[in-house]
Design a protein around this motif. Sequence first.
Motif, PDB file in Angstrom:
ATOM      1  N   PRO A  34       0.828  -1.210   0.000  1.00 52.14           N
ATOM      2  CA  PRO A  34       0.000   0.000   0.000  1.00 52.14           C
ATOM      3  C   PRO A  34       0.861   1.259   0.000  1.00 52.14           C
ATOM      4  CG  PRO A  34      -0.048  -1.068   2.155  1.00 52.14           C
ATOM      5  CD  PRO A  34       0.649  -2.009   1.228  1.00 52.14           C
ATOM      6  N   LYS A  35       0.367   2.290  -0.671  1.00 54.38           N
ATOM      7  CA  LYS A  35       1.153   3.524  -0.815  1.00 54.38           C
ATOM      8  C   LYS A  35       0.226   4.710  -1.005  1.00 54.38           C
ATOM      9  CE  LYS A  35       1.804   1.975  -5.546  1.00 54.38           C
ATOM     10  NZ  LYS A  35       2.220   0.649  -5.921  1.00 54.38           N
ATOM     11  N   GLY A 123      -3.662  26.681   5.536  1.00 54.88           N
ATOM     12  CA  GLY A 123      -4.154  25.786   6.572  1.00 54.88           C
ATOM     13  C   GLY A 123      -3.049  25.062   7.311  1.00 54.88           C
ATOM     14  N   ASP A 124      -3.216  24.908   8.616  1.00 50.90           N
ATOM     15  CA  ASP A 124      -2.337  24.084   9.438  1.00 50.90           C
ATOM     16  C   ASP A 124      -3.114  22.851   9.878  1.00 50.90           C
ATOM     17  OD1 ASP A 124      -0.162  25.852   9.278  1.00 50.90           O
ATOM     18  OD2 ASP A 124      -0.952  27.073  10.911  1.00 50.90           O
ATOM     19  N   VAL A 125      -2.524  21.684   9.699  1.00 53.41           N
ATOM     20  CA  VAL A 125      -3.226  20.417   9.884  1.00 53.41           C
ATOM     21  C   VAL A 125      -3.538  20.158  11.354  1.00 53.41           C
ATOM     22  CG1 VAL A 125      -3.070  17.902   9.598  1.00 53.41           C
ATOM     23  CG2 VAL A 125      -2.225  19.421   7.793  1.00 53.41           C
ATOM     24  N   ASP A 126      -4.794  19.737  11.617  1.00 56.71           N
ATOM     25  CA  ASP A 126      -5.224  19.342  12.959  1.00 56.71           C
ATOM     26  C   ASP A 126      -5.239  17.824  13.123  1.00 56.71           C
ATOM     27  OD1 ASP A 126      -5.737  21.978  13.904  1.00 56.71           O
ATOM     28  OD2 ASP A 126      -7.633  21.983  12.810  1.00 56.71           O
ATOM     29  N   GLY A 127      -5.592  17.108  12.065  1.00 53.02           N
ATOM     30  CA  GLY A 127      -5.686  15.659  12.192  1.00 53.02           C
ATOM     31  C   GLY A 127      -5.933  14.966  10.872  1.00 53.02           C
ATOM     32  N   VAL A 128      -5.736  13.656  10.879  1.00 50.06           N
ATOM     33  CA  VAL A 128      -5.900  12.810   9.696  1.00 50.06           C
ATOM     34  C   VAL A 128      -6.887  11.693  10.029  1.00 50.06           C
ATOM     35  CG1 VAL A 128      -4.712  11.100   8.249  1.00 50.06           C
ATOM     36  CG2 VAL A 128      -3.613  13.285   8.752  1.00 50.06           C
ATOM     37  N   SER A 129      -7.829  11.433   9.139  1.00 49.24           N
ATOM     38  CA  SER A 129      -8.798  10.345   9.334  1.00 49.24           C
ATOM     39  C   SER A 129      -8.183   9.036   8.852  1.00 49.24           C
ATOM     40  CB  SER A 129     -10.098  10.644   8.591  1.00 49.24           C
ATOM     41  OG  SER A 129     -10.697  11.827   9.070  1.00 49.24           O
ATOM     42  N   ALA A 130      -7.387   8.426   9.736  1.00 46.71           N
ATOM     43  CA  ALA A 130      -6.643   7.218   9.360  1.00 46.71           C
ATOM     44  C   ALA A 130      -7.568   6.079   8.957  1.00 46.71           C
ATOM     45  CB  ALA A 130      -5.737   6.790  10.517  1.00 46.71           C
ATOM     46  N   ASP A 131      -8.701   5.943   9.646  1.00 46.93           N
ATOM     47  CA  ASP A 131      -9.599   4.820   9.339  1.00 46.93           C
ATOM     48  C   ASP A 131     -10.212   4.962   7.951  1.00 46.93           C
ATOM     49  OD1 ASP A 131      -9.042   3.687  11.764  1.00 46.93           O
ATOM     50  OD2 ASP A 131     -10.865   4.400  12.755  1.00 46.93           O
ATOM     51  N   ILE A 133      -8.853   6.572   5.342  1.00 44.20           N
ATOM     52  CA  ILE A 133      -7.795   6.318   4.361  1.00 44.20           C
ATOM     53  C   ILE A 133      -7.468   4.820   4.314  1.00 44.20           C
ATOM     54  CG2 ILE A 133      -5.411   6.857   3.713  1.00 44.20           C
ATOM     55  CD1 ILE A 133      -5.820   9.576   5.168  1.00 44.20           C
ATOM     56  N   THR A 134      -7.486   4.171   5.467  1.00 40.91           N
ATOM     57  CA  THR A 134      -7.237   2.722   5.524  1.00 40.91           C
ATOM     58  C   THR A 134      -8.282   1.965   4.712  1.00 40.91           C
ATOM     59  OG1 THR A 134      -6.142   2.871   7.680  1.00 40.91           O
ATOM     60  CG2 THR A 134      -7.044   0.725   7.064  1.00 40.91           C
ATOM     61  N   LYS A 135      -9.531   2.406   4.774  1.00 45.38           N
ATOM     62  CA  LYS A 135     -10.586   1.759   3.988  1.00 45.38           C
ATOM     63  C   LYS A 135     -10.291   1.840   2.487  1.00 45.38           C
ATOM     64  CE  LYS A 135     -14.332   2.503   7.321  1.00 45.38           C
ATOM     65  NZ  LYS A 135     -15.578   3.267   7.609  1.00 45.38           N
ATOM     66  N   LEU A 136      -9.785   2.989   2.044  1.00 45.85           N
ATOM     67  CA  LEU A 136      -9.428   3.149   0.631  1.00 45.85           C
ATOM     68  C   LEU A 136      -8.286   2.206   0.265  1.00 45.85           C
ATOM     69  CD1 LEU A 136      -9.520   7.060   0.363  1.00 45.85           C
ATOM     70  CD2 LEU A 136     -11.248   5.446  -0.453  1.00 45.85           C
ATOM     71  N   LEU A 137      -7.270   2.154   1.129  1.00 39.28           N
ATOM     72  CA  LEU A 137      -6.132   1.268   0.872  1.00 39.28           C
ATOM     73  C   LEU A 137      -6.561  -0.195   0.843  1.00 39.28           C
ATOM     74  CD1 LEU A 137      -3.541   3.045   3.200  1.00 39.28           C
ATOM     75  CD2 LEU A 137      -3.458   3.013   0.704  1.00 39.28           C
ATOM     76  N   GLU A 138      -7.419  -0.571   1.771  1.00 39.32           N
ATOM     77  CA  GLU A 138      -7.875  -1.959   1.836  1.00 39.32           C
ATOM     78  C   GLU A 138      -8.775  -2.324   0.662  1.00 39.32           C
ATOM     79  OE1 GLU A 138      -9.581  -2.308   5.731  1.00 39.32           O
ATOM     80  OE2 GLU A 138      -7.624  -2.715   6.683  1.00 39.32           O
ATOM     81  N   ALA A 139      -9.356  -1.304   0.034  1.00 35.40           N
ATOM     82  CA  ALA A 139     -10.167  -1.533  -1.176  1.00 35.40           C
ATOM     83  C   ALA A 139      -9.295  -1.635  -2.425  1.00 35.40           C
ATOM     84  CB  ALA A 139     -11.183  -0.406  -1.346  1.00 35.40           C
ATOM     85  N   GLY A 140      -7.970  -1.536  -2.243  1.00 35.91           N
ATOM     86  CA  GLY A 140      -7.047  -1.659  -3.366  1.00 35.91           C
ATOM     87  C   GLY A 140      -6.782  -0.363  -4.093  1.00 35.91           C
ATOM     88  N   ALA A 169       1.799  10.528   7.341  1.00 41.52           N
ATOM     89  CA  ALA A 169       2.650   9.457   7.861  1.00 41.52           C
ATOM     90  C   ALA A 169       2.420   9.264   9.358  1.00 41.52           C
ATOM     91  CB  ALA A 169       4.112   9.765   7.579  1.00 41.52           C
ATOM     92  N   ILE A 170       2.277  10.371  10.092  1.00 39.84           N
ATOM     93  CA  ILE A 170       2.018  10.296  11.531  1.00 39.84           C
ATOM     94  C   ILE A 170       0.655   9.672  11.801  1.00 39.84           C
ATOM     95  CG2 ILE A 170       1.573  11.690  13.596  1.00 39.84           C
ATOM     96  CD1 ILE A 170       3.674  13.696  12.414  1.00 39.84           C
ATOM     97  N   GLY A 171      -0.367  10.182  11.112  1.00 39.68           N
ATOM     98  CA  GLY A 171      -1.723   9.684  11.334  1.00 39.68           C
ATOM     99  C   GLY A 171      -1.889   8.217  10.982  1.00 39.68           C
ATOM    100  N   MET A 172      -1.247   7.794   9.898  1.00 38.29           N
ATOM    101  CA  MET A 172      -1.395   6.415   9.435  1.00 38.29           C
ATOM    102  C   MET A 172      -0.537   5.441  10.241  1.00 38.29           C
ATOM    103  SD  MET A 172      -3.707   6.680   7.214  1.00 38.29           S
ATOM    104  CE  MET A 172      -3.706   4.982   6.616  1.00 38.29           C
ATOM    105  N   SER A 173       0.382   5.959  11.074  1.00 34.57           N
ATOM    106  CA  SER A 173       1.267   5.073  11.842  1.00 34.57           C
ATOM    107  C   SER A 173       0.509   4.282  12.906  1.00 34.57           C
ATOM    108  CB  SER A 173       2.406   5.875  12.485  1.00 34.57           C
ATOM    109  OG  SER A 173       1.905   6.775  13.453  1.00 34.57           O
ATOM    110  N   GLN A 174      -0.728   4.696  13.213  1.00 34.88           N
ATOM    111  CA  GLN A 174      -1.527   3.917  14.154  1.00 34.88           C
ATOM    112  C   GLN A 174      -2.008   2.613  13.533  1.00 34.88           C
ATOM    113  OE1 GLN A 174      -5.827   5.540  14.695  1.00 34.88           O
ATOM    114  NE2 GLN A 174      -4.666   7.331  13.991  1.00 34.88           N
ATOM    115  N   ASN A 175      -2.098   2.580  12.210  1.00 39.32           N
ATOM    116  CA  ASN A 175      -2.562   1.377  11.514  1.00 39.32           C
ATOM    117  C   ASN A 175      -1.476   0.662  10.720  1.00 39.32           C
ATOM    118  OD1 ASN A 175      -5.099   2.022  12.491  1.00 39.32           O
ATOM    119  ND2 ASN A 175      -5.829   2.902  10.575  1.00 39.32           N
ATOM    120  N   TYR A 176      -0.373   1.362  10.427  1.00 44.16           N
ATOM    121  CA  TYR A 176       0.682   0.811   9.571  1.00 44.16           C
ATOM    122  C   TYR A 176       2.061   1.181  10.129  1.00 44.16           C
ATOM    123  CZ  TYR A 176      -2.885   0.237   5.898  1.00 44.16           C
ATOM    124  OH  TYR A 176      -3.999  -0.125   5.183  1.00 44.16           O
TER     125      TYR A 176
END
Length: 259
Positions: A34-35, A123-131, A133-140, A169-176
């Motif tokens: 995944p990338k 804009g300054d980032v407050d957060g990333v919806s890791a779940d 984005i993970t759904k998109l990655l898991e859908a291929g 990268a920080i937000g997705m590190s909880q899942n990857y």
Amino acid sequence: MKRHLSIIKIGGNVIENKVDLSKFLQSFSELEGPKILVHGGGKLATQLGKKLGIESKLIGGRRITDEKSLELITMVYGGLVNKNIVAELQSLDCNSIGLSGADGDTIQAHKRPVKEIDYGFAGDVDGVSADMITKLLEAGLTPVFCAMTHDGNGQLLNTNADTIASELAIGMSQNYETTLYYCFEKKGVLRDVNDNESVVKQIDSASYQELLAQKVIADGMLPKMENCFHALRQDVHQVRIGDTSMLDPKSTLFTTLTL
């Protein structure tokens, strides 16, 4: 054990050169696992702005985003650049989906407060919806993010692409287990800016301070390095800096950053 996720930010000089961009996208499409791809497009926005009579205002390399500039970068980042990249990746059998931070509420941000400088709709980032984005990655699917976020109240915001890549990268590190790649025109962090082969291959926290003292790392490289170490301190596994060749598994000439 967490799966590995590669997050690659591509620099503007590569985006601007069709040959270099095609070469990069070929390498990106061949990257296993995944990338996620993150891009800006500031130089193209400046060029198109001149044609449309919209003057680009930059302070310290950062764009001042007024209403007209926001319309311009929305067209260029979210439209022209993003969709051309997605289309080319589709031709390389890399099933991609073009996104801004507003799509799927994937990246939330707030308008940068006015201090010494009013950056407008930056804009300054407050957060990333890791779940999400993970759904998109898991859908291929391979997400391709442009450098835009939103505030949750209907306002799009121009956000630094290096920062978006770092926060993803920080937000997705909880899942990857995440590796962050900053891909630009140089082969890495250079001891001598006039010698593209003088790559500093390994940098940790201690050697980073030494390189700062020696003025090896200075000017425009400073904010990029701060993003790198910010990511590493927030559980990102590894950060790499180099040109498009570092995506080749056989390549060894790039800079790896660790704590």
